[in-house]
Design an enzyme around this catalytic site. Structure first.
Site, mmCIF file in Angstrom:
data_model
loop_
_atom_site.group_PDB
_atom_site.id
_atom_site.type_symbol
_atom_site.label_atom_id
_atom_site.label_comp_id
_atom_site.label_asym_id
_atom_site.label_seq_id
_atom_site.Cartn_x
_atom_site.Cartn_y
_atom_site.Cartn_z
ATOM 1 N N GLY A 50 0.742 -1.426 0.022
ATOM 2 C CA GLY A 50 0.013 -0.108 -0.015
ATOM 3 C C GLY A 50 0.727 1.041 0.054
ATOM 4 N N LEU A 51 0.343 2.409 0.644
ATOM 5 C CA LEU A 51 1.193 3.633 0.952
ATOM 6 C C LEU A 51 1.339 4.196 -0.709
ATOM 7 C CD1 LEU A 51 3.607 2.938 3.843
ATOM 8 C CD2 LEU A 51 1.458 4.154 3.718
ATOM 9 N N CYS A 52 0.143 4.068 -1.845
ATOM 10 C CA CYS A 52 0.367 4.560 -2.879
ATOM 11 C C CYS A 52 -0.676 5.542 -3.433
ATOM 12 C CB CYS A 52 1.238 3.492 -3.647
ATOM 13 S SG CYS A 52 0.208 1.978 -3.947
ATOM 14 N N GLY A 53 -1.376 6.002 -2.508
ATOM 15 C CA GLY A 53 -2.565 6.856 -2.954
ATOM 16 C C GLY A 53 -3.740 5.972 -3.249
#
Length: 257
Positions: free
Chosen positions: A87-90
């Protein structure tokens, strides 16, 4: 301010500062990887273009009864959903997931069946949690795919299609346009679009661009039947490279925010 409250506030400040350092580092890492990923997308384009031209020339020079070229009544559509492993990709993963989910709902309303081929752990988790049918999962390479990964996906798809378990395959991924622009796209994969294999002259050209007469050994149909699975793999590889570059671009923006 009481001593206890002051300690709590100082702890929160240190926590925010630590998070800022982490996200800044992740932003810089993503930015450095975008350049390499973009170079890989560009480097793979000549191979994709050339294999397309060869397929066209072979199709013009002979006939093929390959199942990859012969369409049939579509009862089951398989969606190759390419997302990230992390994750952590908008909104990178959400865009592809929503687009695929919308297509699946259309199929269900029409009375057609579907299958999800999840590429990336986020796709597998999303569709499994919501009770969708996952035919096959591939993961562990979303940010740095290799041709071997594309070959594994392509071989499974070709085998399932030739066995009659699926009647059409669609690629759903995020196309990389530039570091600041990416778009979710849906592209047909199998059976091959007739526009893809039409337009060849069966001759090819010499190095100087003049038409050249080729003698095929074995015959063009046999070569075409052998080459078509490689063409499918090349299409998948191009999609994986685009998706990887897009993932890094989305992650850079998300960490900067």
């Amino acid at each position: 301010m009481a001593g206890g409250q002051e300690r709590i506030l100082r702890g929160r400040i240190r926590s925010v500062q630590a998070t800022k350092k982490i996200t800044r580092a992740m932003e810089l890492i993503a930015a450095s990887r975008i350049v390499k990923a973009q170079q890989r997308v560009t480097a793979a384009q000549p191979y994709s273009d050339q294999i397309t031209e060869v397929v066209k020339d072979l199709a013009a020079a002979g006939t093929s009864n390959s199942p990859l070229l012969v369409g049939r009544e579509v009862k089951t559509t398989a969606y190759v959903v390419i997302t990230a492993d992390r994750g952590l990709c908008g909104g990178y993963n959400a865009g592809v997931q929503r687009a695929t989910e919308g297509e699946i709902k259309k199929d269900v309303l029409k009375g057609s069946d579907y299958a999800v081929i999840a590429v990336g752990r986020k796709a597998e988790g999303y569709f499994r949690f919501r009770g969708y049918r996952i035919a096959k999962s591939f993961a562990g390479f979303s940010d740095n795919p290799t041709y071997a990964d594309a070959r594994a996906i392509g071989q499974w798809i070709v085998a399932e299609y030739e066995a009659g378990n699926i009647d059409r395959v669609e690629l759903v991924y995020t196309r990389f346009i530039s570091a600041g622009s990416q778009e979710v796209v849906q592209r047909p994969l199998v059976p091959l679009d007739r526009d893809t294999v039409e337009g060849g002259d069966g001759k090819g050209t010499d190095a100087d661009g003049t038409p050249a007469d080729f003698e095929f050994e074995p015959d063009p149909s046999t070569i075409l039947d052998t080459l078509l699975p490689r063409y499918v793999e090349a299409r998948i590889y191009a999609a994986l490279l685009n998706a990887a570059a897009s993932e890094h671009a989305f992650r850079q923006r998300a960490m900067k925010s």
